[in-house]
Design an enzyme around this catalytic site. Structure first.
Site, PDB file in Angstrom:
ATOM      1  CG  ASN A   7      -2.204  -0.815   0.934  1.00 22.70           C
ATOM      2  OD1 ASN A   7      -3.067  -0.402   0.162  1.00 22.70           O
ATOM      3  ND2 ASN A   7      -2.288  -2.001   1.543  1.00 22.70           N
ATOM      4  CG  HIS A  58      -9.608  -2.851   8.758  1.00 23.07           C
ATOM      5  ND1 HIS A  58      -8.710  -3.438   9.613  1.00 23.07           N
ATOM      6  CD2 HIS A  58     -10.709  -3.636   8.758  1.00 23.07           C
ATOM      7  CE1 HIS A  58      -9.242  -4.539  10.105  1.00 23.07           C
ATOM      8  NE2 HIS A  58     -10.454  -4.682   9.614  1.00 23.07           N
ATOM      9  CB  ILE A  97      -2.847  -1.346  19.437  1.00 22.77           C
ATOM     10  CG1 ILE A  97      -3.517  -2.489  18.686  1.00 22.77           C
ATOM     11  CG2 ILE A  97      -3.875  -0.472  20.139  1.00 22.77           C
ATOM     12  CD1 ILE A  97      -4.232  -3.488  19.553  1.00 22.77           C
TER      13      ILE A  97
HETATM   14  C1  GRF Z   1      -3.271  -4.675   3.933  1.00 25.05           C
HETATM   15  O1  GRF Z   1      -4.194  -5.673   3.641  1.00 25.05           O
HETATM   16  C2  GRF Z   1      -3.892  -3.606   4.779  1.00 25.05           C
HETATM   17  O2  GRF Z   1      -5.244  -3.399   4.497  1.00 25.05           O
HETATM   18  C3  GRF Z   1      -3.755  -4.144   6.167  1.00 25.05           C
HETATM   19  O3  GRF Z   1      -2.507  -4.800   6.185  1.00 25.05           O
HETATM   20  C4  GRF Z   1      -2.154  -5.180   4.862  1.00 25.05           C
HETATM   21  C5  GRF Z   1      -0.843  -4.539   4.568  1.00 25.05           C
HETATM   22  O4  GRF Z   1      -0.312  -4.905   3.333  1.00 25.05           O
HETATM   23  N1  GRF Z   1      -3.891  -3.090   7.153  1.00 25.05           N
HETATM   24  P1  GRF Z   1       0.907  -4.092   2.724  1.00 25.05           P
HETATM   25  O5  GRF Z   1       2.020  -4.095   3.766  1.00 25.05           O
HETATM   26  O6  GRF Z   1       0.437  -2.712   2.409  1.00 25.05           O
HETATM   27  O7  GRF Z   1       1.312  -4.845   1.495  1.00 25.05           O
END
Ligand code: GRF
Length: 210
Positions: A14, A109, A92
């Site tokens: 991401n 999320h 957290i």
């Molecule tokens: C993603 O599915 C995000 O929604 C969740 O953790 C995962 C992280 O994936 N919070 P990346 O590290 O961004 O590949």
């Protein structure tokens, strides 16, 4: 130019999507730092290759959650962030930390919140017999995975889906959804009305269903 700081714990796909879209779409912003609580987070290598500053604040080096959050907040503030984006950041955060970055702190999320906060979201969606699943970009508040929703992406749950196949399809949408939500934030296009977040230009805050 607005400053974006991204927090990761692992893969960082991401984060990568945000960095790429920010450059390709010429946002009025730059990703100034990627910070991880794990030195081995794979995403750090991508950030370094792109010349983005990186930092590691290892939670295991601190005696308490408060001490860790204080050190993390200081590391973040060194980059004068307008946006702090959690992207697979697996800690957290304390209410004090959340308060310090209120309005600037966002998360992605992998479920249609308020359904399935916490872990194992895809398995839980399949077990529950859901016909749709998805992802949510939201402001972070004191309650875990409960902040005001900026945008959601919806995907179908197919009869043959496993946790892995569903996660992959949702992740593809996360990579569209999260950069878009952050772009809106840096453009000043989001208005918070109590628990609701509205795009002032009327852009759709729903992606899909796919
Ligand atoms: C993603 O599915 C995000 O929604 C969740 O953790 C995962 C992280 O994936 N919070 P990346 O590290 O961004 O590949």
């Amino acid at each position: 130019m607005k400053n974006i700081v991204i927090l990761i714990s692992g893969r960082g796909s991401n984060m990568e999507a945000i960095v790429r879209r920010c450059a390709a779409e010429h946002w009025p912003a730059q990703v100034v730092a990627v910070i991880s609580n794990r030195a081995g987070a794979a995403g750090l290598a991508f950030a370094r290759e792109r010349g983005i500053a990186t930092a590691v604040v290892d939670h295991k080096a601190f005696a308490s959650r408060d001490a860790f959050d204080e050190a993390l907040a200081k590391a973040i503030e060194a980059f004068a962030p307008d946006v702090v984006a959690l992207a697979g950041f697996m800690r957290i955060l304390t209410p004090g930390f959340v308060q310090r970055f209120d309005g600037r702190l966002v998360n992605i999320h992998p479920s249609l919140l308020p359904l399935f906060p916490g872990l194992r979201t895809h398995a839980r969606a399949i077990e529950a017999g859901c016909k749709v699943a998805g992802a949510t970009a939201h402001f972070v508040t004191g309650d875990l995975d409960c902040g005001p929703i900026i945008a959601q992406a919806v995907v179908s749950v197919l009869p043959a889906d496993t946790e892995v196949s569903l996660a992959a399809r949702v992740l593809e949408q996360e990579h569209v959804l999260y950069p878009r939500a952050i772009r809106w934030l840096v453009e000043g296009a989001l208005e918070r009305r109590d628990r609701r977040v509205v795009h002032v230009g009327g852009e759709s805050q729903l992606l899909g269903p796919r």
